[in-house]
Each structure stands twice: as C-alpha cells, then as structure tokens.
Write a protein that holds these residues in place. Sequence first.
Motif, short mmCIF file in Angstrom:
data_model
loop_
_atom_site.label_atom_id
_atom_site.label_comp_id
_atom_site.label_asym_id
_atom_site.label_seq_id
_atom_site.Cartn_x
_atom_site.Cartn_y
_atom_site.Cartn_z
N GLN A 145 -90.75 -24.64 77.24
CA GLN A 145 -90.83 -23.29 77.76
C GLN A 145 -92.01 -22.56 77.14
O GLN A 145 -92.29 -22.69 75.96
CB GLN A 145 -89.54 -22.53 77.45
N THR A 146 -92.71 -21.78 77.96
CA THR A 146 -93.80 -20.94 77.47
C THR A 146 -93.32 -19.51 77.38
O THR A 146 -92.70 -18.99 78.30
CB THR A 146 -95.01 -21.02 78.41
N VAL A 168 -90.64 -13.59 74.50
CA VAL A 168 -89.78 -13.51 75.68
C VAL A 168 -90.22 -14.56 76.70
O VAL A 168 -91.37 -15.01 76.70
CB VAL A 168 -89.82 -12.10 76.32
N GLY A 169 -89.29 -14.95 77.56
CA GLY A 169 -89.61 -15.92 78.60
C GLY A 169 -90.72 -15.42 79.51
O GLY A 169 -90.78 -14.23 79.85
N LYS A 170 -91.59 -16.32 79.90
CA LYS A 170 -92.77 -15.93 80.68
C LYS A 170 -92.41 -15.49 82.10
O LYS A 170 -93.08 -14.62 82.67
CB LYS A 170 -93.74 -17.12 80.74
N ARG A 172 -88.92 -14.66 83.45
CA ARG A 172 -87.88 -13.64 83.59
C ARG A 172 -87.90 -12.60 82.47
O ARG A 172 -87.21 -11.60 82.54
CB ARG A 172 -86.50 -14.31 83.64
N PHE A 173 -88.65 -12.84 81.41
CA PHE A 173 -88.79 -11.92 80.28
C PHE A 173 -87.52 -11.81 79.43
O PHE A 173 -87.30 -10.80 78.76
CB PHE A 173 -89.25 -10.53 80.73
N GLU A 174 -86.67 -12.84 79.46
CA GLU A 174 -85.48 -12.82 78.60
C GLU A 174 -85.90 -12.96 77.13
O GLU A 174 -86.87 -13.65 76.82
CB GLU A 174 -84.52 -13.94 78.98
N PRO A 175 -85.21 -12.28 76.20
CA PRO A 175 -85.56 -12.42 74.78
C PRO A 175 -85.23 -13.82 74.28
O PRO A 175 -84.16 -14.36 74.58
CB PRO A 175 -84.70 -11.36 74.10
N VAL A 176 -86.14 -14.41 73.53
CA VAL A 176 -85.94 -15.76 72.99
C VAL A 176 -85.80 -15.70 71.47
O VAL A 176 -84.85 -16.22 70.91
CB VAL A 176 -87.10 -16.69 73.41
N ARG A 177 -86.75 -15.08 70.80
CA ARG A 177 -86.65 -14.94 69.35
C ARG A 177 -87.49 -13.75 68.90
O ARG A 177 -88.34 -13.25 69.66
CB ARG A 177 -87.12 -16.21 68.63
N ALA A 178 -87.24 -13.30 67.67
CA ALA A 178 -87.95 -12.14 67.15
C ALA A 178 -88.04 -12.21 65.64
O ALA A 178 -87.10 -12.66 64.97
CB ALA A 178 -87.25 -10.85 67.58
#
Length: 248
Positions: A145-146, A168-170, A172-178
Amino acid sequence: MKLTYLLPLLAAQAMAQAQVQDVQSVLQATDKFRMTAENLQVDTQINVLNADGTPDKERRYTVFAQAKRQSLVVMQSPAEKGQKVLMLSDDFWLLMPGSQRPLRITPMQKLLGDASTGDIATMSWADDYAGKLVGEEPCEVAAKQTCLHLSLNATRKGVTYQRIELWVGKTRFEPVRADLYVLSDKLAKQATFVMDKPAAPTMVLEMVLADQVSNHKTTHVRYLSRKVRQVPPEWLNPMFLVRNPALD
C-alpha cells in the motif's frame, strides 16, 4: 524586470495555498473514518498491555462526541464509576462524584495507560491542525500500500499533540499510522489504526498507542459501537454535571 521576479513568487504562493486546501480536504475525509457522524455515542474499551505483552488494565467508557469540538466521556468501569470528563473546545474538566467543583485538567491528562483525555474525547483532526503534504511513501503496516505522508501542526492551544506526522491511504485517505509529538517536540506515542475492512475500509475499529517515552506499554483503544446521538445541552454544562445526575 520586477514583473519577471513577481510572477514566480505569485505562482509559488498559489501552489502553497492550493496544497493547504488539499491537505484540509484530505483531513476532512480522514476524520470520517473515526467520527462517522457529527454527533455520536461511542462505546469504548481500553486495554493496556505491559512491555512483555502481558495484560495490565482494562476500562470501559461511553463517549458522547458532539459537533463544535464538544465531548463528554462517562467512565463505566467499577473503579471509576461516576467520573466524567467534559471537553468544550480548548477547556477540559474532570468531574468526580461527591465533589462540589469541576476540576480543570489538560488534554494530556492520562485516563488509562497511554490514552489521554484528548485521545478519547477528540476524534477529528481537520479543525485542529494545518499542514503540508510531504509526499507518497510505502505504508509500514502494508508493504503493498502507498500512503500520503502529511505533516501537521496544531492551530489551537487545547490539543493533545503539537505536531503529528500522519500517514493515510492514498485512495480513500483512511488513517494508517501516526507519530504524535508533544509541545517540546518529543515523540510521545506512535499510533496505528485498525480498520473494519482492510481492502475497502469504512471506519476505524481500534487505535493502538505505543509509548515512546517511558514505560513502553501498548494501549488498545477499541471502538465497540457507534450510534448517532445528540445529547441534551445541559449535559455539556460542567455546573450541571457536578451534581452527578443520571445520564440515560
């Protein structure tokens, strides 16, 4: 000659402004994976694991996340029964049963493990942060995933973290990590987000916080259920809540 120098400057300013607008649009889309409606009741469970993976503590909370950056956290576990946290914009209060006065607290005040009041009461970023797009990078949690890497800085004084590096996902812009930084610009926690449907996510089911400062414990914030609910106005009044009313 002046016009020759001015045009590139104006173009750069226009590009910078467009990027800011794009980042805010991405953040608004990202927020919808955590705050699925403007007014919500979210039943939340927190589990803390020691550095060796053994269980430490567990607590339950009901969070009434409301519009205009207002939230009420009602503690449900026997050890904390009757306690509440109220957030109104930049102001936080702790309400204890039997106390005659609401107590002012900060968004960094711990509820359990490495979950602070701000982590539980706040479920959005778009209203509190502005930033820039750093670029596209592989997501650590899913090598294929990018992600878009956003660098965010707080625009309000009452936020838990002064700076957030967010991936965030490229699509759908879902949060992935922070990566979450406090006012001293020290990395305090690293967060990862567990989605309901990894291939086509619609909401965050869990936020995992890994301490980066002291105890190296891991705190799992699980969103057990969400339902649309707008609370009565008096529930957002600290002087009403200090009476320890029944909230049904």
